[in-house]
Design a protein around this motif. Structure first.
Motif: not given
Length: 115
Positions: A1-12, A14-25
């Motif tokens: 079973q294929v799964q892609l799960v994103e994480s790391g979003g949120g409220l920031v 202007a001018g800020g940074s975020l790092r999103l992750a995509c974990a796959a299986s």
């Protein structure tokens, strides 16, 4: 079973940074290109960045110079580092496989940039 799960979003702010992750299986991650796209309010989904199996990358014009896509094959995870965020970057960010006979999408992660 294929799964892609994103994480790391949120409220920031202007001018800020975020790092999103995509974990796959369920896929041979090291041999699979991974794309990031986003859907901003009232707009169609658009591609943002792509990391190929050889770690070469491509970016949409809106992402060039601000976003960096990468992958860690040992962790079966792709990343999207986003800097200098502005309110126009607000939306749901998705990762997906690219180039497979059948491609898969994650459920998305919300990114909200306040002014």
């Amino acid at each position: 079973q294929v799964q892609l799960v994103e994480s790391g979003g949120g409220l920031v702010q202007a001018g800020g940074s975020l790092r999103l992750a995509c974990a796959a299986s369920g896929i041979t991650f090291s041999a699979t290109a991974i794309g990031w796209s986003r859907q901003r309010p009232g707009k169609p989904r658009e591609s943002v960045a792509l990391v190929n199996d050889d770690s070469s990358t491509t970016y949409a014009e809106s992402a060039k110079g601000r976003f960096t896509v990468s992958r860690d094959n040992a962790k079966n995870t792709a990343y999207l580092e986003m800097n200098s965020l502005n309110p126009e970057d607000t939306g749901v960010y998705f990762c997906q496989t690219v180039g497979l006979r059948y491609n898969y999408w994650g459920q998305g992660t919300q990114v909200t940039v306040s002014s």
